[in-house]
Design a protein around this motif. Structure first.
Motif, short mmCIF file in Angstrom:
data_model
loop_
_atom_site.label_atom_id
_atom_site.label_comp_id
_atom_site.label_asym_id
_atom_site.label_seq_id
_atom_site.Cartn_x
_atom_site.Cartn_y
_atom_site.Cartn_z
N GLY A 174 1.03 3.99 -2.93
CA GLY A 174 0.77 5.39 -2.56
C GLY A 174 1.89 6.31 -3.00
N ILE A 175 3.14 5.88 -2.81
CA ILE A 175 4.27 6.69 -3.25
C ILE A 175 4.26 6.84 -4.77
CG2 ILE A 175 6.80 6.68 -3.47
CD1 ILE A 175 6.91 5.58 -0.63
N ARG A 176 3.92 5.76 -5.47
CA ARG A 176 3.88 5.83 -6.94
C ARG A 176 2.81 6.82 -7.41
NH1 ARG A 176 6.39 5.93 -11.56
NH2 ARG A 176 5.16 5.12 -13.26
N PHE A 177 1.62 6.79 -6.82
CA PHE A 177 0.57 7.74 -7.19
C PHE A 177 0.98 9.17 -6.84
CE2 PHE A 177 -2.68 4.21 -7.21
CZ PHE A 177 -2.92 4.32 -8.56
N TRP A 178 1.62 9.36 -5.69
CA TRP A 178 2.08 10.69 -5.30
C TRP A 178 3.10 11.20 -6.32
CZ3 TRP A 178 7.14 11.92 -3.81
CH2 TRP A 178 7.33 13.22 -3.37
N ARG A 218 1.34 12.14 -9.57
CA ARG A 218 0.56 13.37 -9.38
C ARG A 218 1.48 14.59 -9.36
NH1 ARG A 218 -1.53 15.61 -4.21
NH2 ARG A 218 -3.02 17.19 -4.80
N VAL A 277 0.84 -1.20 0.00
CA VAL A 277 0.00 0.00 0.00
C VAL A 277 0.88 1.26 0.00
CG1 VAL A 277 -1.60 1.35 1.43
CG2 VAL A 277 -2.05 -1.06 1.00
N VAL A 278 1.94 1.25 0.80
CA VAL A 278 2.84 2.40 0.83
C VAL A 278 3.52 2.58 -0.53
CG1 VAL A 278 5.00 3.25 1.84
CG2 VAL A 278 3.20 2.38 3.32
#
Length: 121
Positions: free
Chosen positions: A71-75, A78, A67-68
């Motif tokens: 999340g880092i990849r999406f951040w 973005r 999950v982390v």
């Protein structure tokens, strides 16, 4: 060994035996044997519970890491997208002051000449 002795040995080994009427009956188990079985099963159950807790915790840790990472990849995507949008916004602001407009990734579908009119004075 005759047939009667074999029947007695088989009857003692088997947990269920057939009576004269054809029904199966369970051989009686002494309470001491039953309690010894329970006493041997307690450590096995405790070990299985601890193993289950350990593997659940390991699985939960792997899910948290995944999950982390997502999340880092999406951040990161973005952030990259916002930088690109800011850069394109700067180009549009500069194009308003300059007379040159740069359009990237455009495709010409049909070429035609627009009629020229003389500007009115």
């Amino acid at each position: 060994m005759n047939d009667e002795e074999k029947k007695i040995i088989i009857s003692r080994i088997a947990d269920y035996h057939q009576n004269e009427s054809g029904e199966y009956q369970r051989a009686p188990v002494s309470p001491l044997n039953r309690w010894l079985t329970y006493a041997m099963l307690i450590p096995v159950v405790v070990i299985m519970v601890f193993a289950g807790i350990f593997f659940f915790a390991a699985f939960l840790a792997l899910v948290a890491v995944a999950v982390v990472a997502v999340g880092i990849r999406f951040w990161w995507l973005r952030r990259k997208y916002e930088k690109t949008m800011q850069a394109s916004g700067d180009v549009n602001r500069q194009s308003g002051t300059d007379q040159t407009v740069i359009i990237e990734d455009a495709q010409i579908i049909e070429e035609s000449e627009a009629p020229h009119t003389k500007p009115k004075k």
